[in-house]
Motif scaffolding. Structure first.
Motif: not given
Lengths: 84, 356
Positions: A8, A50-55, A62, A80, A82, B126-127, B130-131, B167, B169-176, B179-180
Motif C-alpha cells: 500500500v 496511519e499504518l499500524s505496522s510498517l517495516a 529489517y 503487511p 492481507s 484477512n489480517f 493471520r494474527y 509474523y 516480529c515483522l509487523f507487531p500490530k494488526m492493521p485497522g 488501512e490496507i
C-alpha cells in the motif's frame, strides 16, 4: 537515497520507488536514522503515519528505528499485505 | 501402482530420496483457507504424498472465485469449498488422509484444531486470521508457512520455525480495518496466488523433510510486474514472541458485528420491512448493477451527506463485499446514534451468490 516501495505504500506515495536528494530532505540535514526517515516520510505522506505496522529494511535487512542510515543505503518500505 | 513408482520422480532426487518421501508420508499439515493461495498448496502437497492434510474453510464457491481458484469448476458454484476440495483431493491421491474442518478459524477453535498438526499453512485472506494463526502457533510451538498478496506483489515467509522469528516480529500490530485494502476491494490477477501458493507448498515440503534451507528469518517479496524477487532478513524480537494466550477476538470490527446482517436475513427483512437502502459503492459500480430500492451515496461522500433523523425507517448499507459498508456503518452510527443502521455482510457478492 533510493527507497523501494511495496504494498500500500506504493499507492500512498503514488510510485513504485522514491528517490530523495539527501540535502533537501529536511532543508538542512538528511535523516540520520531509520526513525528520522520514518518521521520525515510521515510528514510528507500522512497516509504512511496511519499504518499500524510498517517495516523498514536497510540493505535487505529489517531495521530498528535507532539504526543509522547513509545516502547510499538501499531502503525499502514494507507494509503487511492481507490478500489471498 | 506401487508407491515407489508413484513418487519415483522425486525419490530419485539424491537429496530428497526415499527418506524425504517417508517423512512426507508421515507428516500432518493444516491448510487454513481454500482460496487462491490454499488450492495450489493442497494440490501439490496431496500429489507429492503428504500423509495427512487438514483443511479449514467455511465458504462457498462463487463465480468471481473462478479466475484464480483453479481447482473449482462452474459446476461447483454454490457448493462448499471444503466439500469440493476433499472430493478433488481424494480423486487425486487416495492414499492421503484428508481431514475437513467445516468452520472459519477463530479464537475458540484455533488451538484445538492446530494442535494435531506439524505445520500450518496460512492461506487466508484477512489480517484477523493471520494474527490468530501467528499467536496460536507460538502458543503451540508450531511453524507456519505464510503467503499474502497485494496487487501484483506477494510475500512469503516461514514463521516460528525452530524458535525463529514470527509474523509479529515483522509487523507487531494488526492493521485497522480500513488501512490496507484487500483483494475484494483492490483486485488480484488470477495467476498471482498460484505463484505465491506454490512457493508456500515448496516451503512446507522443506519444513517437513529438512531438505534445503527454510525461508525462516527471511521475507521473500515477489513483484510480478517486474518479475523481481527480493529477500529481507529479520530477527526474532523476544517481546513479540511472548504470547501467553490468544486474544478473545481478533476481529477489529467485532463491535459492529451485531449490526451486520447476513444477506439471507436482509432478503427476508426486505420483503416485510420498510427500509432505506444505501449503496455506498462508487457511482460506476452502482450504474453497472444495483438493487431496485437502493440509492447511491458513495462512501467517500457519505460524511457530507445528511440523513433525515425524522425518517424512522431502518437504514441498510450495502457495498460489493461488505467491507466498505462496514466502514459506512461505523461512520453513520457515530453520526446518528439514534437511527437503526445495519450493513449487509458479504454485500452484492453474497446476494449474487444467493440469487444468481
Amino acid at each position: 537515497m533510493t527507497i523501494k516501495l511495496f504494498g500500500v505504500t506504493k499507492d500512498i506515495i503514488g510510485s513504485p520507488s522514491l528517490s530523495l536528494p539527501t540535502n533537501v530532505l529536511t532543508g538542512k540535514s538528511s535523516p540520520k536514522t531509520v526513525g528520522e526517515l520514518r518521521q520525515f516520510l510521515g510528514k510528507t505522506y500522512p497516509g504512511l503515519k496511519e499504518l499500524s505496522s510498517l517495516a523498514i529494511a536497510v540493505n535487505n535487512s529489517y531495521a530498528q528505528d535507532a539504526e543509522e542510515i547513509n545516502s547510499y543505503d538501499e531502503i525499502a518500505l514494507i507494509p503487511p499485505v492481507s490478500g489471498g | 501402482m506401487t508407491s515407489t513408482n508413484r513418487y519415483l520422480r522425486q525419490t530419485s532426487l539424491v537429496s530428497f530420496g526415499e527418506e524425504g518421501q517417508a517423512k512426507l508420508a508421515d507428516s500432518q499439515v493444516l491448510v487454513v483457507g481454500l482460496g487462491g493461495l490454499g488450492l495450489p498448496v493442497i494440490q501439490y502437497l496431496n500429489a507429492m504424498g503428504v500423509g495427512t492434510i487438514g483443511l479449514v474453510d467455511h465458504d462457498t464457491i462463487e463465480l468471481h472465485n473462478l479466475q484464480r481458484q483453479v481447482l473449482y469448476t462452474e459446476a461447483d458454484l454454490g457448493r462448499p469449498k471444503l466439500e469440493v476440495a476433499i472430493e478433488q483431493l481424494q480423486a487425486q491421491n487416495s492414499n492421503t488422509k484428508i481431514i475437513g474442518h467445516d468452520t472459519f478459524l477463530n479464537s475458540q477453535n484455533a488451538l484445538e484444531i492446530i494442535k494435531n498438526y506439524e505445520v500450518v499453512v496460512d492461506a487466508t485472506d484477512n489480517f484477523a486470521t493471520r494474527y490468530l494463526i501467528n499467536d496460536a502457533c507460538i502458543l503451540l510451538n508450531k511453524p507456519f508457512v505464510y503467503g499474502a498478496l497485494h496487487d501484483f506483489e506477494g510475500q512469503v515467509s516461514v514463521f516460528n520455525y525452530q524458535n525463529g522469528p514470527s509474523y509479529r516480529c515483522l509487523f507487531p500490530k494488526m492493521p485497522g480495518p480500513n488501512e490496507i485494502p484487500n483483494c475484494d476491494v483492490n483486485g488480484v490477477l488470477g495467476v498471482l496466488p498460484g505463484i505465491i501458493g506454490t512457493m508456500q507448498a515448496l516451503e512446507t515440503i522443506k519444513v517437513l523433510t529438512g531438505v534445503g534451507e527454510v525461508l525462516s528469518g527471511k521475507l521473500l517479496l515477489f513483484d510480478g510486474l517486474q518479475q523481481q524477487t527480493q529477500t529481507i532478513s529479520f530477527e526474532a524480537q523476544a517481546d513479540q514472541k511472548n504470547i501467553t494466550q490468544l486474544q478473545a477476538s481478533y476481529e477489529s470490527q467485532d463491535c459492529l458485528m451485531e449490526f451486520g446482517v447476513s444477506a439471507e436475513t436482509f432478503l427476508s427483512n426486505a420483503e416485510r420491512e420498510n427500509m432505506q437502502l444505501i449503496d455506498v459503492r462508487n457511482s460506476n459500480e452502482f450504474e453497472h448493477d444495483h438493487l431496485a430500492r437502493a440509492i447511491n451515496i458513495p462512501l467517500s461522500q457519505l460524511a457530507d451527506h445528511e440523513l433525515s433523523i425524522r425518517d424512522e425507517r431502518p437504514v441498510y448499507l450495502i457495498c460489493q463485499s461488505g467491507q466498505r459498508s462496514a466502514l459506512a456503518l461505523r461512520l453513520l452510527t457515530a453520526k446518528y446514534p439514534t437511527l437503526k443502521i445495519y450493513h449487509i455482510l458479504g454485500g452484492m457478492n453474497k446476494l449474487a451468490a444467493l440469487c444468481p
